[in-house]
Each structure stands twice: as C-alpha cells, then as structure tokens.
Write an enzyme that holds these catalytic residues in place. Structure first.
Site: not given
Ligand code: AMP
Length: 224
Positions: A13, A86, A125, A158, A169
């Site tokens: 994404k 999400r 990554r 990360r 996740r």
């Molecule tokens: P990402 O970089 O999109 O994988 O997001 C990293 C982390 O941020 C996720 O594992 C969640 O803990 C939090 N997060 C990101 N977007 C959301 C969302 N729309 N709703 C809830 N938690 C989020």
C-alpha cells in the site's frame, strides 16, 4: 481524485500510494505514517497510540477518525488513503463525514497478497529514520548494506516489523480489516489487484484503473 487502497500489511500500500500521489498530484494520507510522526514528535496522540502499535493491534477508532478526517480536509487536490479505514466502523464514519462535506470516494482498490509474501516482505523491510526511504534486504537492498543510499544514515527495522508482531498484525487484519472490503463491496465496485508480483507490474495495473479518473490516456507501461 479520492481513492482508497485496501490490503493486508505488506501488500504494498505504501509503495503504490506514493506512486499514485506522484502521478496524479494528490496527497498520500497514510494513517501509519501520521501516527509514527505523532510518536516521533511526542504528542498526546502519539503517546496514546504507542502501545497498540508496538503490539500490532489497532489504535482506537475515535483517535484515528479524528486524525484522518482532519488530514482529508487539508488535501484540496484529492488524496489516496493508505491504511485507513481499517475497521467497518471507521469506514462508516468516513462515509458520513464525506457526505457531510458533499464529497465521496471515487475508487476503492484492494491489493491481494498471500501470507507468505507478506511475512517475507515485512520482516526484510528496512527504512531510513532520516528521509523515510524504504529498502528490502533481499528485493531492494541499499548499495551499501544497512545504510541509506540517499543520506548515509544507518537503516532501522520498524519495531512492529518483526515476525512475531507481523503474525499479530495479519491476524488483526483478517479479524478487523478484511470486513472493510465486504463493506465496500456491498456498496460499490472494489477493484481487486493481484499484488504478489513485482511493483512495476502491479503499478501498471493500478494506473490502468485510475488513469480514466484523472483523464489520462492509456499506456502499457503506465507512463502516460
Ligand atoms: P501501518 O504502517 O499502516 O502498517 O500501521 C502501523 C500501525 O499503526 C498499525 O499496526 C496500527 O497499530 C496503527 N494504525 C494505522 N492505521 C490505523 C487505523 N486506520 N486504525 C487503527 N490503527 C491504525
């Protein structure tokens, strides 16, 4: 253009939203990136989000929705949403907020990848904490191991990209986020994109879908 890119963690994404933002001149609104920025700046929101993020769990909806609707309002040329919505609740609240603003989403794309590819992609990554450039130890290594090509900063993993957290996740994704695909499918066309392949091929398919929205001519390699 107002687009949503759905997909599991590691589906690509971030990579594709970045390309979309560059090609069509829209804002790339990544909820994960915004949260990481809030954390780095030590804000109240960042502190609240920290524990959830490190465990691979979702940050509560109310915090996310407020943060993202604010970001959307600040994107006058359009946007592509990455990592939001999400949960079905987030999707519902987003729809209501857009109706209130007399706008709506133009297109929803769903990047489809297998779990094996997700784990391999995410655990390999590495990113530059200074400029945000993203690498992969096998598929896109930096010229010098563990160092950013652009500014020489040592690369980091990360904390939520370790295998244990990635499995969490993914589990969170299937339980809470996959229903968002059905939410949209019940209301509109969702374009499924096979995203196991190499990024250029996947990007060309994405651009084929989005070009007509932006009034661009068709091109085979996606370089109109
Ligand atoms: P990402 O970089 O999109 O994988 O997001 C990293 C982390 O941020 C996720 O594992 C969640 O803990 C939090 N997060 C990101 N977007 C959301 C969302 N729309 N709703 C809830 N938690 C989020």
């Amino acid at each position: 253009m107002r687009a949503v890119l759905l997909g599991a963690p590691g589906a690509g994404k971030g990579t594709h939203c970045k390309r979309i933002a560059e090609r069509y001149g829209v804002a790339h609104l990544s909820s994960g990136d915004i949260l990481r920025r809030e954390r780095a700046e030590g804000t109240e929101l960042g502190k609240k989000a920290q524990g959830y993020m490190d465990a691979g769990a979702l940050v509560p909806d109310d915090l996310i929705v407020e943060m993202m609707t604010k970001a959307i309002q600040q994107a006058p040329t359009g946007y592509v949403l990455d990592g939001f919505p999400r949960t079905v609740n987030q999707a519902e609240v987003l729809d209501k907020a857009l109706v209130a603003q007399k706008t709506g989403i133009d297109m929803v794309l769903d990047l489809r990848v297998s779990d094996g590819v997700v784990v391999e992609r995410i655990t390999g990554r590495r990113s530059c904490p200074k400029c945000g450039c993203v690498y992969h130890v096998k598929n896109m290594p930096p010229k010098v191991a563990d160092v950013c090509d652009r500014d020489g900063t040592p690369l980091v993993q990360r904390p939520d990209d370790t295998e244990k957290v990635v499995r969490n996740r993914l589990e969170t994704y299937y339980r809470q986020t996959e229903p968002v695909v059905d939410y949209y499918k019940a209301r509109r066309t969702v374009h499924d994109i096979e995203a196991d392949g190499d990024p250029d091929t996947v990007a060309a398919v994405i651009f084929q879908k989005l070009d007509p929205l932006a009034g661009k001519k068709k091109s085979r390699r996606g370089k109109a």
